[in-house]
Scaffold this active site. Structure first.
Site, PDB file in Angstrom:
ATOM      1  N   HIS A  28      46.689  37.925  31.021  1.00 19.50           N
ATOM      2  CA  HIS A  28      46.459  36.855  31.014  1.00 19.50           C
ATOM      3  C   HIS A  28      47.516  35.718  30.960  1.00 19.50           C
ATOM      4  O   HIS A  28      47.487  34.545  30.282  1.00 19.50           O
ATOM      5  CB  HIS A  28      45.124  36.182  30.232  1.00 19.50           C
ATOM      6  CG  HIS A  28      43.886  36.856  30.795  1.00 19.50           C
ATOM      7  ND1 HIS A  28      43.283  36.208  31.745  1.00 19.50           N
ATOM      8  CD2 HIS A  28      43.233  37.953  30.338  1.00 19.50           C
ATOM      9  CE1 HIS A  28      42.068  36.889  32.053  1.00 19.50           C
ATOM     10  NE2 HIS A  28      42.080  38.198  31.254  1.00 19.50           N
ATOM     11  N   THR A  29      48.823  36.457  31.079  1.00 17.32           N
ATOM     12  CA  THR A  29      50.018  35.700  31.026  1.00 17.32           C
ATOM     13  C   THR A  29      50.539  35.341  32.265  1.00 17.32           C
ATOM     14  O   THR A  29      51.415  34.092  32.332  1.00 17.32           O
ATOM     15  CB  THR A  29      51.205  36.335  30.080  1.00 17.32           C
ATOM     16  OG1 THR A  29      50.961  37.525  30.676  1.00 17.32           O
ATOM     17  CG2 THR A  29      50.738  36.614  28.724  1.00 17.32           C
ATOM     18  N   SER A  61      37.766  51.187  57.956  1.00 19.47           N
ATOM     19  CA  SER A  61      38.168  51.888  56.664  1.00 19.47           C
ATOM     20  C   SER A  61      37.068  53.031  56.365  1.00 19.47           C
ATOM     21  O   SER A  61      35.734  52.556  56.237  1.00 19.47           O
ATOM     22  CB  SER A  61      38.181  50.773  55.508  1.00 19.47           C
ATOM     23  OG  SER A  61      37.753  51.545  54.112  1.00 19.47           O
ATOM     24  N   SER A 118      43.007  45.430  45.499  1.00 19.17           N
ATOM     25  CA  SER A 118      43.405  44.394  46.555  1.00 19.17           C
ATOM     26  C   SER A 118      44.829  44.179  46.770  1.00 19.17           C
ATOM     27  O   SER A 118      45.393  44.147  47.801  1.00 19.17           O
ATOM     28  CB  SER A 118      42.471  43.085  46.138  1.00 19.17           C
ATOM     29  OG  SER A 118      43.035  42.753  44.952  1.00 19.17           O
ATOM     30  N   GLU A 150      45.422  36.703  48.824  1.00 21.88           N
ATOM     31  CA  GLU A 150      44.298  36.751  47.951  1.00 21.88           C
ATOM     32  C   GLU A 150      43.662  35.527  47.670  1.00 21.88           C
ATOM     33  O   GLU A 150      42.621  35.363  47.476  1.00 21.88           O
ATOM     34  CB  GLU A 150      45.063  37.470  46.896  1.00 21.88           C
ATOM     35  CG  GLU A 150      43.849  37.836  45.676  1.00 21.88           C
ATOM     36  CD  GLU A 150      43.718  39.250  45.404  1.00 21.88           C
ATOM     37  OE1 GLU A 150      44.425  40.090  45.858  1.00 21.88           O
ATOM     38  OE2 GLU A 150      42.684  39.554  44.901  1.00 21.88           O
ATOM     39  N   ASP A 162      49.669  41.240  39.986  1.00 23.17           N
ATOM     40  CA  ASP A 162      49.336  42.401  40.447  1.00 23.17           C
ATOM     41  C   ASP A 162      50.152  42.984  41.763  1.00 23.17           C
ATOM     42  O   ASP A 162      50.514  43.846  42.242  1.00 23.17           O
ATOM     43  CB  ASP A 162      47.893  42.238  41.182  1.00 23.17           C
ATOM     44  CG  ASP A 162      46.994  41.995  40.076  1.00 23.17           C
ATOM     45  OD1 ASP A 162      47.436  42.186  38.968  1.00 23.17           O
ATOM     46  OD2 ASP A 162      45.684  41.535  40.316  1.00 23.17           O
ATOM     47  N   TYR A 211      37.273  33.896  34.538  1.00 25.86           N
ATOM     48  CA  TYR A 211      38.817  33.967  34.773  1.00 25.86           C
ATOM     49  C   TYR A 211      39.272  32.515  35.044  1.00 25.86           C
ATOM     50  O   TYR A 211      40.141  32.072  34.323  1.00 25.86           O
ATOM     51  CB  TYR A 211      39.288  34.863  36.123  1.00 25.86           C
ATOM     52  CG  TYR A 211      40.279  34.955  36.343  1.00 25.86           C
ATOM     53  CD1 TYR A 211      41.273  35.925  35.659  1.00 25.86           C
ATOM     54  CD2 TYR A 211      41.106  34.260  37.158  1.00 25.86           C
ATOM     55  CE1 TYR A 211      42.430  36.156  35.816  1.00 25.86           C
ATOM     56  CE2 TYR A 211      42.424  34.465  37.592  1.00 25.86           C
ATOM     57  CZ  TYR A 211      43.183  35.439  37.056  1.00 25.86           C
ATOM     58  OH  TYR A 211      44.601  35.515  37.375  1.00 25.86           O
TER      59      TYR A 211
HETATM   60  P1  NG1 Z   1      42.564  41.962  37.726  1.00 29.34           P
HETATM   61  O1  NG1 Z   1      42.497  42.605  36.619  1.00 29.34           O
HETATM   62  O2  NG1 Z   1      43.207  42.694  38.894  1.00 29.34           O
HETATM   63  O3  NG1 Z   1      41.447  41.103  38.366  1.00 29.34           O
HETATM   64  C1  NG1 Z   1      43.619  39.580  37.241  1.00 29.34           C
HETATM   65  C2  NG1 Z   1      44.327  38.851  37.898  1.00 29.34           C
HETATM   66  C3  NG1 Z   1      45.791  38.735  37.547  1.00 29.34           C
HETATM   67  C4  NG1 Z   1      46.112  38.581  35.977  1.00 29.34           C
HETATM   68  C5  NG1 Z   1      45.079  39.545  35.202  1.00 29.34           C
HETATM   69  C6  NG1 Z   1      45.024  39.247  33.759  1.00 29.34           C
HETATM   70  C7  NG1 Z   1      43.389  38.930  40.232  1.00 29.34           C
HETATM   71  C8  NG1 Z   1      43.141  39.400  41.471  1.00 29.34           C
HETATM   72  N1  NG1 Z   1      44.266  39.331  39.423  1.00 29.34           N
HETATM   73  O4  NG1 Z   1      43.993  40.986  37.279  1.00 29.34           O
HETATM   74  O5  NG1 Z   1      46.717  38.030  38.406  1.00 29.34           O
HETATM   75  O6  NG1 Z   1      45.965  37.278  35.587  1.00 29.34           O
HETATM   76  O7  NG1 Z   1      43.682  39.259  35.880  1.00 29.34           O
HETATM   77  O8  NG1 Z   1      46.246  39.735  33.321  1.00 29.34           O
HETATM   78  O9  NG1 Z   1      42.477  38.076  39.946  1.00 29.34           O
END
Ligand code: NG1
Length: 362
Positions: A28-29, A61, A118, A150, A162, A211
Protein backbone atom coordinates in the site's frame (compact mmCIF):
# COMPACT_ATOMS: atom_id res chain seq x y z
CA UNK A 1 -11.47 -26.84 -25.01
CA UNK A 2 -9.63 -25.46 -28.05
CA UNK A 3 -5.88 -25.84 -28.55
CA UNK A 4 -3.74 -23.27 -30.37
CA UNK A 5 -3.64 -25.31 -33.61
CA UNK A 6 -7.43 -25.29 -33.82
CA UNK A 7 -7.71 -21.66 -32.75
CA UNK A 8 -5.09 -20.32 -35.18
CA UNK A 9 -5.46 -22.99 -37.88
CA UNK A 10 -1.69 -23.63 -37.47
CA UNK A 11 1.06 -21.97 -35.45
CA UNK A 12 0.53 -18.41 -34.10
CA UNK A 13 2.70 -15.60 -35.47
CA UNK A 14 4.12 -14.66 -32.06
CA UNK A 15 4.29 -15.97 -28.50
CA UNK A 16 5.00 -13.84 -25.44
CA UNK A 17 4.75 -14.29 -21.69
CA UNK A 18 5.03 -12.39 -18.41
CA UNK A 19 5.21 -13.39 -14.74
CA UNK A 20 3.02 -12.44 -11.80
CA UNK A 21 4.57 -10.88 -8.73
CA UNK A 22 4.98 -11.46 -5.02
CA UNK A 23 5.61 -8.32 -3.06
CA UNK A 24 8.17 -8.92 -0.29
CA UNK A 25 7.98 -5.50 1.34
CA UNK A 26 6.27 -2.16 0.63
CA UNK A 27 2.51 -2.75 0.76
CA UNK A 28 0.00 0.00 0.00
CA UNK A 29 2.91 2.31 -0.72
CA UNK A 30 2.69 2.51 -4.54
CA UNK A 31 -0.31 4.86 -4.66
CA UNK A 32 1.42 6.99 -2.02
CA UNK A 33 4.36 7.56 -4.40
CA UNK A 34 6.47 5.28 -2.20
CA UNK A 35 8.82 2.31 -2.43
CA UNK A 36 8.40 -1.44 -2.82
CA UNK A 37 10.34 -4.67 -3.31
CA UNK A 38 8.51 -7.33 -5.35
CA UNK A 39 9.91 -10.40 -7.13
CA UNK A 40 8.55 -12.22 -10.18
CA UNK A 41 6.65 -15.49 -9.70
CA UNK A 42 7.74 -18.71 -11.43
CA UNK A 43 4.14 -18.89 -12.72
CA UNK A 44 3.49 -16.97 -15.93
CA UNK A 45 0.78 -15.94 -18.38
CA UNK A 46 1.34 -16.80 -22.04
CA UNK A 47 -0.17 -14.89 -24.95
CA UNK A 48 -0.12 -16.25 -28.52
CA UNK A 49 -1.12 -13.77 -31.22
CA UNK A 50 -1.75 -13.60 -34.99
CA UNK A 51 -3.49 -11.21 -37.35
CA UNK A 52 -7.06 -12.48 -37.64
CA UNK A 53 -7.47 -11.88 -41.36
CA UNK A 54 -11.10 -10.83 -40.88
CA UNK A 55 -12.86 -7.79 -39.44
CA UNK A 56 -13.04 -9.11 -35.88
CA UNK A 57 -10.95 -9.56 -32.77
CA UNK A 58 -11.13 -13.11 -31.38
CA UNK A 59 -9.80 -13.97 -27.90
CA UNK A 60 -9.80 -17.41 -26.34
CA UNK A 61 -8.71 -18.62 -22.91
CA UNK A 62 -8.84 -22.31 -21.96
CA UNK A 63 -8.73 -21.17 -18.30
CA UNK A 64 -12.27 -19.87 -18.70
CA UNK A 65 -13.04 -21.94 -21.84
CA UNK A 66 -14.49 -18.76 -23.17
CA UNK A 67 -14.30 -17.03 -26.55
CA UNK A 68 -14.63 -13.27 -26.88
CA UNK A 69 -15.39 -11.88 -30.35
CA UNK A 70 -16.00 -8.25 -31.25
CA UNK A 71 -15.84 -6.03 -34.30
CA UNK A 72 -12.81 -3.85 -35.03
CA UNK A 73 -14.63 -0.75 -33.78
CA UNK A 74 -16.56 -2.59 -31.03
CA UNK A 75 -15.49 -3.46 -27.51
CA UNK A 76 -14.91 -6.56 -25.42
CA UNK A 77 -17.34 -7.42 -22.64
CA UNK A 78 -16.01 -7.16 -19.05
CA UNK A 79 -13.87 -10.15 -18.12
CA UNK A 80 -10.37 -11.19 -19.21
CA UNK A 81 -11.09 -9.70 -22.65
CA UNK A 82 -11.32 -6.15 -21.29
CA UNK A 83 -7.68 -6.23 -20.08
CA UNK A 84 -6.55 -7.32 -23.55
CA UNK A 85 -8.75 -4.81 -25.32
CA UNK A 86 -7.42 -2.06 -23.04
CA UNK A 87 -3.85 -2.85 -24.11
CA UNK A 88 -4.84 -2.80 -27.79
CA UNK A 89 -6.74 0.48 -27.58
CA UNK A 90 -3.98 2.22 -25.62
CA UNK A 91 -1.36 1.07 -28.12
CA UNK A 92 -3.57 2.51 -30.88
CA UNK A 93 -3.66 5.80 -28.96
CA UNK A 94 0.16 5.76 -29.13
CA UNK A 95 -0.26 5.94 -32.90
CA UNK A 96 0.25 2.25 -33.72
CA UNK A 97 -1.99 0.69 -36.39
CA UNK A 98 -3.40 -2.51 -34.85
CA UNK A 99 -5.17 -4.90 -37.23
CA UNK A 100 -7.88 -7.27 -35.96
CA UNK A 101 -6.17 -10.10 -34.05
CA UNK A 102 -6.62 -13.62 -32.77
CA UNK A 103 -5.27 -13.95 -29.23
CA UNK A 104 -4.95 -17.14 -27.18
CA UNK A 105 -4.22 -16.82 -23.46
CA UNK A 106 -3.04 -19.49 -21.03
CA UNK A 107 -1.73 -19.08 -17.51
CA UNK A 108 -0.16 -21.05 -14.71
CA UNK A 109 -0.92 -18.19 -12.31
CA UNK A 110 -3.75 -18.73 -9.86
CA UNK A 111 -6.39 -16.08 -10.58
CA UNK A 112 -7.53 -14.04 -7.55
CA UNK A 113 -4.76 -15.04 -5.10
CA UNK A 114 -2.94 -11.74 -5.11
CA UNK A 115 -0.13 -12.75 -7.48
CA UNK A 116 -1.22 -10.16 -10.06
CA UNK A 117 -2.52 -12.38 -12.81
CA UNK A 118 -4.07 -9.26 -14.34
CA UNK A 119 -0.73 -7.43 -14.61
CA UNK A 120 0.81 -10.56 -16.16
CA UNK A 121 -1.97 -10.66 -18.76
CA UNK A 122 -1.50 -6.98 -19.62
CA UNK A 123 2.28 -7.19 -19.83
CA UNK A 124 2.24 -10.42 -21.89
CA UNK A 125 -0.34 -8.89 -24.27
CA UNK A 126 1.75 -5.73 -24.73
CA UNK A 127 4.91 -7.78 -25.30
CA UNK A 128 3.12 -9.83 -27.95
CA UNK A 129 1.79 -6.66 -29.65
CA UNK A 130 5.28 -5.10 -29.59
CA UNK A 131 6.83 -8.17 -31.23
CA UNK A 132 4.05 -8.75 -33.77
CA UNK A 133 3.77 -5.13 -34.90
CA UNK A 134 7.43 -4.15 -34.38
CA UNK A 135 6.97 -0.81 -32.59
CA UNK A 136 9.29 0.77 -30.01
CA UNK A 137 8.14 0.52 -26.39
CA UNK A 138 10.53 0.38 -23.45
CA UNK A 139 9.69 -1.77 -20.44
CA UNK A 140 8.79 1.13 -18.13
CA UNK A 141 6.45 2.72 -20.70
CA UNK A 142 4.99 -0.74 -21.24
CA UNK A 143 4.25 -0.98 -17.49
CA UNK A 144 2.57 2.43 -17.56
CA UNK A 145 0.31 1.41 -20.45
CA UNK A 146 -0.51 -1.85 -18.67
CA UNK A 147 -1.51 0.11 -15.53
CA UNK A 148 -3.71 2.41 -17.63
CA UNK A 149 -5.41 -0.63 -19.19
CA UNK A 150 -6.20 -1.92 -15.71
CA UNK A 151 -7.55 1.45 -14.53
CA UNK A 152 -9.49 2.49 -17.64
CA UNK A 153 -10.68 -0.86 -19.02
CA UNK A 154 -10.90 -3.17 -15.98
CA UNK A 155 -11.89 -0.23 -13.74
CA UNK A 156 -9.42 -1.09 -10.98
CA UNK A 157 -7.84 2.01 -9.52
CA UNK A 158 -4.42 0.39 -8.94
CA UNK A 159 -0.90 1.71 -8.38
CA UNK A 160 2.05 0.93 -10.65
CA UNK A 161 3.73 -1.86 -8.63
CA UNK A 162 2.19 -4.92 -10.25
CA UNK A 163 2.83 -3.84 -13.82
CA UNK A 164 6.38 -2.64 -13.08
CA UNK A 165 7.13 -5.95 -11.38
CA UNK A 166 5.64 -8.04 -14.18
CA UNK A 167 7.53 -6.01 -16.79
CA UNK A 168 10.92 -5.66 -15.06
CA UNK A 169 11.34 -8.09 -12.14
CA UNK A 170 12.98 -11.49 -12.19
CA UNK A 171 12.63 -14.53 -9.97
CA UNK A 172 15.94 -14.40 -8.18
CA UNK A 173 16.32 -10.69 -7.36
CA UNK A 174 13.98 -8.20 -5.77
CA UNK A 175 12.99 -5.21 -7.88
CA UNK A 176 13.30 -1.97 -5.92
CA UNK A 177 10.73 0.47 -7.32
CA UNK A 178 10.25 4.15 -6.62
CA UNK A 179 6.62 4.69 -7.61
CA UNK A 180 7.08 8.44 -8.08
CA UNK A 181 10.07 8.47 -10.41
CA UNK A 182 9.77 4.86 -11.62
CA UNK A 183 13.46 4.55 -10.85
CA UNK A 184 14.08 0.84 -10.38
CA UNK A 185 16.94 -1.56 -9.79
CA UNK A 186 17.41 -5.23 -9.07
CA UNK A 187 18.53 -5.99 -5.52
CA UNK A 188 19.80 -9.46 -4.54
CA UNK A 189 17.66 -11.45 -2.11
CA UNK A 190 19.26 -11.96 1.33
CA UNK A 191 21.90 -14.69 0.89
CA UNK A 192 20.91 -18.37 1.14
CA UNK A 193 17.18 -17.78 1.24
CA UNK A 194 14.13 -18.86 -0.72
CA UNK A 195 10.51 -17.88 -0.66
CA UNK A 196 7.30 -19.53 0.40
CA UNK A 197 3.94 -18.27 -0.84
CA UNK A 198 0.72 -19.83 0.43
CA UNK A 199 -2.75 -18.86 -0.71
CA UNK A 200 -5.09 -18.54 2.27
CA UNK A 201 -8.01 -19.87 0.23
CA UNK A 202 -10.00 -16.76 1.14
CA UNK A 203 -11.16 -14.79 -1.90
CA UNK A 204 -10.55 -11.05 -1.68
CA UNK A 205 -14.16 -9.96 -1.62
CA UNK A 206 -13.93 -6.60 0.12
CA UNK A 207 -10.64 -5.70 -1.48
CA UNK A 208 -11.89 -3.22 -4.10
CA UNK A 209 -14.08 -1.04 -1.87
CA UNK A 210 -11.68 -1.11 1.08
CA UNK A 211 -8.76 -0.42 -1.25
CA UNK A 212 -10.41 2.76 -2.49
CA UNK A 213 -11.30 3.74 1.07
CA UNK A 214 -7.64 3.38 2.12
CA UNK A 215 -6.51 5.44 -0.85
CA UNK A 216 -8.91 8.22 0.11
CA UNK A 217 -7.72 8.13 3.74
CA UNK A 218 -4.09 8.44 2.62
CA UNK A 219 -4.95 11.40 0.37
CA UNK A 220 -6.72 13.03 3.28
CA UNK A 221 -3.70 12.41 5.54
CA UNK A 222 -1.27 13.95 3.06
CA UNK A 223 -3.57 16.94 2.59
CA UNK A 224 -3.67 17.51 6.33
CA UNK A 225 0.11 17.19 6.55
CA UNK A 226 0.56 19.59 3.65
CA UNK A 227 2.62 17.23 1.50
CA UNK A 228 1.99 16.08 -2.10
CA UNK A 229 1.99 12.41 -0.99
CA UNK A 230 2.79 10.38 2.14
CA UNK A 231 6.10 9.50 0.52
CA UNK A 232 7.18 13.06 1.38
CA UNK A 233 6.86 12.54 5.15
CA UNK A 234 10.39 11.79 6.33
CA UNK A 235 9.82 11.91 10.09
CA UNK A 236 7.47 9.12 11.25
CA UNK A 237 6.54 11.20 14.33
CA UNK A 238 4.90 13.80 12.07
CA UNK A 239 1.84 11.58 11.54
CA UNK A 240 1.03 11.31 15.26
CA UNK A 241 -0.82 14.62 15.31
CA UNK A 242 -3.36 13.41 12.73
CA UNK A 243 -6.85 12.31 13.79
CA UNK A 244 -7.81 8.61 13.55
CA UNK A 245 -7.89 6.74 11.22
CA UNK A 246 -5.61 8.96 9.10
CA UNK A 247 -2.94 8.73 11.80
CA UNK A 248 -2.82 4.93 11.66
CA UNK A 249 -2.97 4.74 7.85
CA UNK A 250 -0.17 7.29 7.49
CA UNK A 251 1.87 5.60 10.23
CA UNK A 252 1.80 2.39 8.22
CA UNK A 253 2.78 4.02 4.94
CA UNK A 254 5.59 6.16 6.35
CA UNK A 255 7.14 3.31 8.33
CA UNK A 256 6.64 0.81 5.51
CA UNK A 257 8.63 3.07 3.19
CA UNK A 258 11.46 3.17 5.75
CA UNK A 259 11.41 -0.64 5.94
CA UNK A 260 11.76 -0.91 2.17
CA UNK A 261 14.60 1.61 2.06
CA UNK A 262 16.45 -0.30 4.78
CA UNK A 263 15.92 -3.68 3.11
CA UNK A 264 16.96 -2.36 -0.31
CA UNK A 265 20.38 -1.44 1.13
CA UNK A 266 21.01 -5.15 1.70
CA UNK A 267 20.27 -6.68 5.11
CA UNK A 268 20.72 -10.13 6.62
CA UNK A 269 17.97 -12.72 6.25
CA UNK A 270 17.22 -12.36 9.95
CA UNK A 271 16.73 -8.60 9.65
CA UNK A 272 14.69 -8.98 6.47
CA UNK A 273 12.43 -11.41 8.32
CA UNK A 274 11.99 -8.90 11.17
CA UNK A 275 11.02 -6.22 8.67
CA UNK A 276 8.46 -8.57 7.09
CA UNK A 277 6.96 -9.39 10.49
CA UNK A 278 6.78 -5.69 11.36
CA UNK A 279 5.11 -5.00 8.02
CA UNK A 280 2.43 -7.57 8.76
CA UNK A 281 1.74 -6.15 12.23
CA UNK A 282 1.45 -2.69 10.71
CA UNK A 283 -0.90 -3.90 7.96
CA UNK A 284 -2.99 -5.68 10.57
CA UNK A 285 -3.15 -3.03 13.30
CA UNK A 286 -2.63 0.33 11.58
CA UNK A 287 -3.72 -0.23 8.00
CA UNK A 288 -6.40 -2.79 8.95
CA UNK A 289 -6.27 -4.85 5.78
CA UNK A 290 -5.55 -8.25 7.33
CA UNK A 291 -8.11 -10.90 8.25
CA UNK A 292 -7.86 -13.69 10.88
CA UNK A 293 -6.95 -16.29 8.22
CA UNK A 294 -3.96 -14.26 7.01
CA UNK A 295 -2.82 -13.72 10.61
CA UNK A 296 -3.13 -17.45 11.30
CA UNK A 297 -1.25 -18.37 8.14
CA UNK A 298 1.62 -16.00 9.01
CA UNK A 299 1.75 -17.49 12.52
CA UNK A 300 1.88 -21.01 11.07
CA UNK A 301 4.71 -19.96 8.75
CA UNK A 302 6.72 -18.23 11.49
CA UNK A 303 6.47 -21.34 13.67
CA UNK A 304 8.48 -23.39 11.15
CA UNK A 305 12.24 -23.94 11.49
CA UNK A 306 14.12 -21.97 8.85
CA UNK A 307 11.47 -19.25 8.45
CA UNK A 308 12.85 -15.74 9.04
CA UNK A 309 9.57 -13.82 8.75
CA UNK A 310 6.15 -13.77 7.11
CA UNK A 311 3.54 -11.27 6.03
CA UNK A 312 0.42 -10.93 3.95
CA UNK A 313 1.23 -9.94 0.37
CA UNK A 314 -0.86 -7.80 -1.97
CA UNK A 315 -3.84 -5.68 -1.04
CA UNK A 316 -5.07 -7.89 1.84
CA UNK A 317 -8.62 -8.97 2.86
CA UNK A 318 -7.74 -12.46 1.62
CA UNK A 319 -5.20 -13.77 -0.89
CA UNK A 320 -1.75 -14.99 0.02
CA UNK A 321 1.07 -14.76 2.57
CA UNK A 322 4.78 -14.73 1.76
CA UNK A 323 7.62 -15.95 3.98
CA UNK A 324 11.39 -15.75 3.72
CA UNK A 325 13.02 -19.08 4.49
CA UNK A 326 16.52 -20.56 4.72
CA UNK A 327 17.50 -22.10 1.36
CA UNK A 328 16.68 -25.81 1.21
CA UNK A 329 14.01 -25.66 3.90
CA UNK A 330 11.13 -24.00 2.06
CA UNK A 331 9.41 -27.12 0.79
CA UNK A 332 9.28 -28.75 4.24
CA UNK A 333 8.33 -25.52 6.02
CA UNK A 334 5.57 -24.76 3.50
CA UNK A 335 4.08 -28.24 3.85
CA UNK A 336 4.15 -28.08 7.66
CA UNK A 337 2.68 -24.55 7.77
CA UNK A 338 -0.06 -25.53 5.35
CA UNK A 339 -0.97 -28.62 7.38
CA UNK A 340 -1.23 -26.52 10.56
CA UNK A 341 -3.30 -23.85 8.81
CA UNK A 342 -5.64 -26.26 7.04
CA UNK A 343 -6.30 -28.23 10.23
CA UNK A 344 -9.20 -25.90 10.95
CA UNK A 345 -11.09 -26.77 7.78
CA UNK A 346 -9.37 -24.08 5.73
CA UNK A 347 -8.53 -24.44 2.07
CA UNK A 348 -5.00 -23.04 1.80
CA UNK A 349 -2.61 -24.14 -0.94
CA UNK A 350 1.07 -23.76 -1.67
CA UNK A 351 1.93 -21.52 -4.63
CA UNK A 352 5.73 -21.25 -4.09
CA UNK A 353 7.86 -23.38 -4.11
CA UNK A 354 5.83 -24.57 -7.10
CA UNK A 355 4.38 -27.98 -6.13
CA UNK A 356 6.06 -30.84 -8.03
CA UNK A 357 2.87 -31.86 -9.85
CA UNK A 358 2.60 -28.36 -11.36
CA UNK A 359 6.25 -27.98 -12.35
CA UNK A 360 5.77 -29.38 -15.87
CA UNK A 361 3.25 -26.62 -16.59
CA UNK A 362 5.64 -23.72 -15.95
P1 NG1 B 1 -3.13 -6.72 -5.62
O1 NG1 B 1 -2.71 -7.54 -4.47
O2 NG1 B 1 -2.58 -7.23 -6.93
O3 NG1 B 1 -4.60 -6.45 -5.66
C1 NG1 B 1 -3.08 -4.11 -5.10
C2 NG1 B 1 -2.77 -3.09 -6.18
C3 NG1 B 1 -1.29 -2.65 -6.14
C4 NG1 B 1 -0.87 -2.26 -4.72
C5 NG1 B 1 -1.28 -3.38 -3.72
C6 NG1 B 1 -1.02 -3.03 -2.29
C7 NG1 B 1 -4.31 -3.78 -7.97
C8 NG1 B 1 -4.44 -4.44 -9.30
N1 NG1 B 1 -3.05 -3.67 -7.48
O4 NG1 B 1 -2.39 -5.28 -5.44
O5 NG1 B 1 -1.08 -1.59 -7.05
O6 NG1 B 1 -1.44 -1.04 -4.35
O7 NG1 B 1 -2.66 -3.67 -3.83
O8 NG1 B 1 0.34 -2.84 -2.04
O9 NG1 B 1 -5.29 -3.33 -7.38
Amino acid sequence: MMNTDTFFGGAPEVNASAPGRVNLLGEHTDYNDGFMLPVATPQRTMVAMSRSGDEHFHFYSPTFDHTVTFAQDGSAPQGYGSYIEGCIRLVQLEGVQVPPLRIYVTTTLPVGSGLSSSAALEVATLRALRTLLGFELDDVKLARIAQRAEIEYAHVNCGIMDQMASSLADETNMLFIDARTLEHRLVPMPPDTELIVIDSGVARKLAASKYNERRAECEEASRKLGVPALRDVADPEAVESLPAPMRERARHVVRENLRVLEAAEGVSAERFGELMNASHVSLRDDYEVSIPELDALCEALRAQPGVFGARLTGAGFGGACVALCRAGQAEGAAAAALAAYNKHGRQGRILVPVPTEQKGQQ
